[in-house]
Enzyme design. Structure first.
Site, PDB file in Angstrom:
ATOM      1  N   GLY A  93       0.784  -1.226   0.000  1.00 55.20           N
ATOM      2  CA  GLY A  93       0.000   0.000   0.000  1.00 55.20           C
ATOM      3  C   GLY A  93       0.813   1.272   0.000  1.00 55.20           C
ATOM      4  N   GLU A 101      -5.199  -4.006  -5.570  1.00 59.86           N
ATOM      5  CA  GLU A 101      -4.228  -5.093  -5.484  1.00 59.86           C
ATOM      6  C   GLU A 101      -4.812  -6.291  -4.741  1.00 59.86           C
ATOM      7  OE1 GLU A 101      -0.188  -2.301  -5.566  1.00 59.86           O
ATOM      8  OE2 GLU A 101      -1.011  -2.973  -3.655  1.00 59.86           O
TER       9      GLU A 101
END
EC number: 5.3.1.6
Length: 215
Positions: A93, A101
């Protein structure tokens, strides 16, 4: 460092097969993977991208970018990580693309994580844990995090995700049980996605050492 990233990325090409539709993550190591995709004689049908940045890069190489809703389950997803523990659990992140993702990782049969050796840690949490949050819930989520954990949430000011949300980076977390923490943080109203990939960890980690090492 860039050579280590390149080695990991190029090793991942060995897992790509002709006519695949693959998931592609985001970040500096993934950028090397996209470049390698553009050079390989293997011909994929297309890619599902986790960010606008990767979408643009894929298109530069003439790779068709497809919608996950139209592809079904993917055979392969390749992405990087901010941290990786010995059990292939990840913190992701740093590039603020964690939600897409995690969606693509969940939709893929095999998740290959490509990292340089510096991303290896014995225990997750040396780096801050990113959490994507609905903007109106930012303060609420921050208070809830402080009430439930020993972490210190910091708003990543000026960053808006591709989904229109904000990021809280949680510092000083002691992550002794990544799966449990991921579940607990996901229950806070306003949390969109937690940057812990513990429940759906990587299936394979390629470390860009010399020669590359497979975990």
């Amino acid at each position: 460092m860039s050579e280590a990233k390149r080695r990991a990325a190029e090793k991942a090409i060995e897992y790509v097969e002709n006519d695949m539709i693959i998931g592609v993550g985001t970040g500096s190591t993934v950028a090397y993977f996209i470049d390698a995709l553009g050079r390989t004689p293997k011909r994929i049908k297309g890619a599902v991208s986790s960010s606008e940045q990767s979408t643009a890069h894929l298109k530069q190489h003439g790779i068709e970018v497809l919608e996950l809703n139209h592809t079904g389950t993917l055979p392969l997803y390749v992405d990087g990580a901010d941290e990786c523990d010995p059990y292939k659990r990840l913190i992701k992140g740093g590039g603020a693309s964690l939600t897409r993702e995690k969606i693509i990782a969940e939709a893929s049969k095999q998740f290959i994580c490509i990292i340089d050796p510096n991303k290896q840690v014995a225990t997750l949490g040396k780096l801050p844990l990113p959490i994507e949050v609905i903007p109106m819930a930012r303060s609420l989520v921050a208070r809830q995090i402080m009430a439930r954990t020993d972490g210190q949430p910091v708003w990543r000011e000026g960053v808006i995700t591709d989904n229109g949300n904000v990021i809280l980076d949680v510092h000083h977390l002691r992550i002794t049980d990544p799966v449990k923490l991921e579940q607990e943080l996901n229950q806070i109203p306003g949390v969109v996605c937690v940057g812990l990939f513990a429940r759906r960890c990587a299936d394979l980690v390629i470390i860009g050492s010399e020669p590359p090492h497979i975990l």
